[in-house]
Scaffold this active site. Structure first.
Site, mmCIF file in Angstrom:
data_model
loop_
_atom_site.group_PDB
_atom_site.id
_atom_site.type_symbol
_atom_site.label_atom_id
_atom_site.label_comp_id
_atom_site.label_asym_id
_atom_site.label_seq_id
_atom_site.Cartn_x
_atom_site.Cartn_y
_atom_site.Cartn_z
ATOM 1 N N SER A 81 0.829 -1.206 0.000
ATOM 2 C CA SER A 81 0.000 0.000 0.000
ATOM 3 C C SER A 81 0.858 1.248 0.000
ATOM 4 C CB SER A 81 -0.915 0.013 1.231
ATOM 5 O OG SER A 81 -1.703 1.180 1.260
ATOM 6 N N ASP A 82 0.484 2.173 -0.868
ATOM 7 C CA ASP A 82 1.067 3.513 -0.802
ATOM 8 C C ASP A 82 0.610 4.166 0.506
ATOM 9 O OD1 ASP A 82 2.276 5.969 -1.751
ATOM 10 O OD2 ASP A 82 0.239 6.658 -2.145
#
Length: 921
Positions: free
Chosen positions: A344-345
């Site tokens: 995940s960013d």
């Protein structure tokens, strides 16, 4: 004493911003020494355009017709197409039309569902600036951004989208030294949550936005060579076959091999038998045999497999759409069920991408409301600076006095003068009249911590507090006011701390994902200290590594993959690094999901097995992703995982049932044709295939038992179990055949394939009902790994399956002219009851196979060298993990003893202190 105090005084720590370095080859560096206020000549521009190309991202279009034809590829599709061609050769136009229709329907479903998913490069192209101001031939002119070349001198101003990568010159458009550094928002490219300060000689990237200042820059890279261009190139080269398509092809290859092998043998046998029966084989004889074999092939191959799979996924996509999860690539619904790692960013995905007021440092005598009120009074009205907006938002939210005020007017206070922020002083000041204190005026200041601490004459506690905040990645602002009745005696109020905070649902989403066996890793372009702070607030471990750990030349790819597997995330990464993390995790055999919202996430979103673009994402991220979330936050990902796992169970159930049916069908008719020269009427074979496949379409609405761990196909297990169940079903069919022939003396009509009065026909009907019902009822067992009663099927599904077999029973009992010979209620009801009871036995066999199945068993059954090495490594890893767990437990026990001893020691000191106090009294 004075020297000692000065030596021990706290000092501000310097935390440098880590930026990805840009290395230029010497031949390019030589082209960048352009005279700033003259720029390139028209001739130089033409020469460099020919050498480097235009400043644009090349489009790579796919021919729609060729894309549509690609849906006719794959093992099962080839087998169906072969049957389609043969049916035309033998002039079986009914089968020709049915098979052709199924092929076109399957292709249309895939083409329509995925036709909107290939616009990633277009979205990246649209992020580029259209016009730019550059010096050409000694004049500042406006040109198309696509015409920029390395060596061009471009002007970067407030609000500009930077058109190409460039190196800042520290000069304004009139050639004077720039007094103010640039503030550049490059969050969509690098994932950094705050605007980045850029000074002379720093690099600015194409598609980032100038938020403050103006400066000239020399263009260093254009088009595909820019930061964003490299991201576009990563997207264009990522065109791998999807995981689901690989699985379907593996299943198809198995079915193709056994179907073609057995059908070819049967064809040869029937040709030889026909040749023995007639003196000379005519064209009609060959076509009759070919027609019989074709019917057997059509009935055996899973013609409906792609359609059932597509319909099941389409129903799941509709369910997800109701939960604000839009599926762009249909097979992503199945692949999401198998995702075991979710990268995940951070900025905009796990966090809000908005600076927010955090817990402040306060001096004695002041409250949080005081700090916010004074900072509000010292704020510039209408400024769009993210820090100013964060301060004003927090003040209006948390200070009751400001909740109802309009504009910048504060009830009871009047700002008589205001000094805005200046890069030289690094603070703002306001003179304020306090009506509550009888028209008393005072001054407030807000600015950089170092400036404010110096203003108040130094403060070690505040300095240490700012250093602590900086180590955690929080931005600090100092606030001070003058003492009552004085004009220049400044007192420190406190330090504001600002952070891009986690979304309210991010922590809970991560915990729910991990409870379902999905490991969440943070992969961000932001600074390492910020990533660790956010990870801690989300309840994640702080084992976050920087990008250098992905580019270590002394480490092998296998070691890098292990590093990615065990790390909790990576910081200071660029798009190539995110892409690399996904690639390394996939090399470990893992299915990887990726979430993000920016241009920098687009390559990794495209590379991941399932790319998920979050709410308010850029066009590039949305176009590169397989799934788009319409609701803010990540909580809908959990809904997506649960729904996709339910869909996976339905698809796996159907695949197991269909392979089992095919194995049973082929083995039974292969043996009975060769050994007993017995054949079934062609129309009955087609009737079984069409009726049963049509009924199983309702599996898309069946109840499903959702797994607590990521699902896997385990093709070896699936095929082995299908063969075992198929053999059991073959045994039942032969038992029915022999009992009918030898116990009840029903003629088998072997060799009597013409429609005449001497043919009994009852054996055909009996075998038809058995072959139709017995495999079909196994779908009640294949629905789940445990016993069938652990999760009962839905009423719709049960009704559809039972209805087809009750219909088959009735046409067998009463008969239909030219289709089935009546066999009476006794045979009809008995055969159906036997099939129902037999599936319970097969259910027990299935559970037994699942329980004994393990990788170690498969190695014993198929002992290849690679598999034995893999088993040895797996056992070694388990031993190491057990040793680590044991050591960790020992450390925990030692820590508990130390804590207990320390508690006893503190309790003893407390008792001694109380005793001393009592004696003194």
């Amino acid at each position: 004493m004075g020297l000692s105090e000065k030596k021990d005084a706290a000092e501000f720590e310097d935390h440098q911003h880590v930026e990805v370095g840009e290395t230029l080859p010497p031949e390019l560096e030589a082209l960048l020494h352009t005279e700033p206020l003259k720029g390139l000549t028209s001739a130089e521009v033409d020469e460099r355009t020919a050498r480097f190309g235009r400043n644009e991202i090349a489009e790579k279009k796919t021919n729609p017709f060729l894309k549509f034809l690609s849906y006719f590829t794959g093992a099962i599709a080839y087998l169906i197409e072969l049957a389609f061609i043969l049916s035309g050769v033998v002039e079986d136009w009914i089968d020709f039309g049915i098979i052709g229709g199924l092929l076109v329907i399957n292709a249309l479903i895939g083409f329509i569902e995925e036709s909107k998913a290939d616009a990633a490069l277009d979205a990246l192209k649209n992020t580029l600036a259209l016009k730019s101001r550059v010096f050409r031939d000694g004049k500042l002119v406006e040109v198309e951004s696509s015409s920029l070349v390395p060596g061009d001198i471009m002007a970067v101003r407030l609000g500009d989208i930077i058109p190409a990568d460039g190196r800042l010159l520290g000069l304004t458009v009139d050639g004077s030294e720039s007094e103010v550094n640039l503030q550049v928002d490059q969050s969509a490219l690098t994932g950094e949550s705050l605007p980045v300060e850029k000074k002379r000689s720093d690099t600015v990237y194409s598609s980032s936005i100038c938020k403050q200042g103006q400066m000239l820059a020399v263009v260093t890279k254009t088009g595909a060579n820019t930061f964003i261009g490299r991201a576009a190139n990563l997207i264009s080269i990522t065109n791998e076959q999807g995981h689901f398509q690989k699985i379907v092809n593996q299943i198809g290859n198995f079915l193709v091999i056994i179907t073609v092998s057995m059908v070819v043998i049967i064809f040869i046998y029937l040709i030889l038998r026909r040749k023995a029966e007639v003196d000379h084989l005519s064209r009609k004889d060959v076509f009759d045999v070919l027609r019989d074999v074709l019917v057997l092939t059509v009935a055996a191959i899973p013609v409906g497999l792609p359609t059932v799979m597509s319909v099941t996924m389409a129903v799941g996509a509709k369910q997800l759409a109701a939960k604000q999860v839009i599926v762009k690539r249909l097979t992503a619904v199945e692949e999401m069920a198998s995702v075991s790692v979710l990268c995940s960013d951070k900025t905009g995905t796990l966090t809000l991408n908005k600076l927010t007021f955090d817990e402040p440092f306060l001096k004695p005598g002041f409250t949080k409301e005081d700090l916010l009120l004074y900072s509000y009074l010292a704020s510039e009205p209408g400024a769009n600076d993210p820090i100013e907006m964060a301060v004003r938002t927090a003040a209006k939210r948390d200070v009751p006095l400001l909740a109802e005020c309009t504009g910048h007017t504060v009830p009871g206070f009047k700002v008589t003068s205001f000094v805005p922020f200046n890069p030289a002083t690094k603070l703002t000041q306001a003179t304020v009249i306090d009506h509550h204190a009888g028209e008393t005026s005072f001054r407030v200041a807000k600015g950089a911590p170092q400036v404010i601490v110096k203003l108040v004459g130094g403060d070690d506690d505040a300095t240490r507090a700012v250093n602590m905040l900086a180590r955690r990645g929080l931005r600090a602002l100092g606030v001070a006011r003058t003492a009552p009745g004085t004009a220049d005696e400044w007192r420190l109020v406190g330090m504001i701390s600002l952070l891009d905070p986690p979304r309210p649902d991010s922590g809970e989403t991560i915990r729910r994902c991990e409870s379902m066996g999905v490991v969440v890793k943070m992969v961000t372009g932001d600074q390492l200290i910020i990533a660790k702070e956010v990870a801690a607030r989300l309840g994640m471990s702080r084992a976050i590594l920087d990008a250098n750990s992905l580019t270590d030349p002394g480490v092998t790819d296998a070691q890098l993959a292990d590093r990615c597997l065990h790390a909790d995330g990576f910081a200071q990464v660029i798009p190539e690094h995110k892409y690399r993390v996904v690639e390394l995790l996939q090399s470990k055999g893992l299915l990887v999901g990726m979430t993000g919202d920016g241009v920098n996430d687009a390559p990794a979103l495209k590379k991941a097995n399932v790319g998920i673009a979050v709410h308010d994402c850029t066009d590039a991220a949305r176009s590169a992703a397989d799934i788009v979330l319409l609701a803010p936050g990540l909580s809908t990902i959990v809904d997506g995982i649960l729904t996709s796992r339910a869909i996976f169970q339905r698809m796996r159930s159907y695949a197991l049932y269909r392979i089992t049916s095919t194995v049973h069908f082929l083995i039974f008719f292969f043996i009975i044709t060769l050994a007993f020269r017995w054949q079934m009427k062609a129309i009955l074979l087609i009737f079984i295939a069409v009726l049963n496949d049509a009924a199983t379409l309702v599996i898309s609405v069946d109840n499903a038992q959702i797994s607590r761990h990521p699902d896997k196909w385990r093709i070896g297990q699936l095929i082995t179990l299908s063969v075992i169940l198929g053999c059991f079903l073959t045994a039942l069919s032969f038992a029915v055949f022999f009992v009918a022939r030898d116990v009840f003396h029903i003629p088998d009509d072997a060799g009597k394939q013409s429609e005449d009065d001497s043919k009994d026909g009852r054996m055909e009907t009996i075998i038809y009902l058995n072959v139709s019902s017995a495999p079909h009822f196994t779908i009640f067992s294949t629905r789940l790994a445990g016993f069938f009663w652990e999760n009962l099927p839905s009423l719709t599904f049960t009704a559809a399956i039972l209805a087809t077999q009750v219909f088959a029973m009735f046409i067998s009992i009463f008969g239909i002219k030219s289709l089935t010979t009546p066999i009476g209620a006794g045979w009809g009801v008995s055969l159906l009851a036997i099939s129902l009871a037999y599936f319970v036995l097969l259910d027990a066999v299935k559970v037994f196979v699942f329980r004994i199945w393990s990788f170690e068993l498969t190695v014993r059954l198929w002992p290849t060298r690679a598999r034995k090495d893999r088993l040895r490594h797996k056992k070694e890893r388990l031993v190491i993990e057990a040793r680590v767990r044991a050591n960790v437990e020992k450390v925990r026990r030692v820590c508990k003893v130390i804590y207990a001893a320390d508690a006893f020691r503190r309790a003893g000191h407390a008792r001694a202190s109380r005793a001393t106090t009592t004696q003194g009294v």
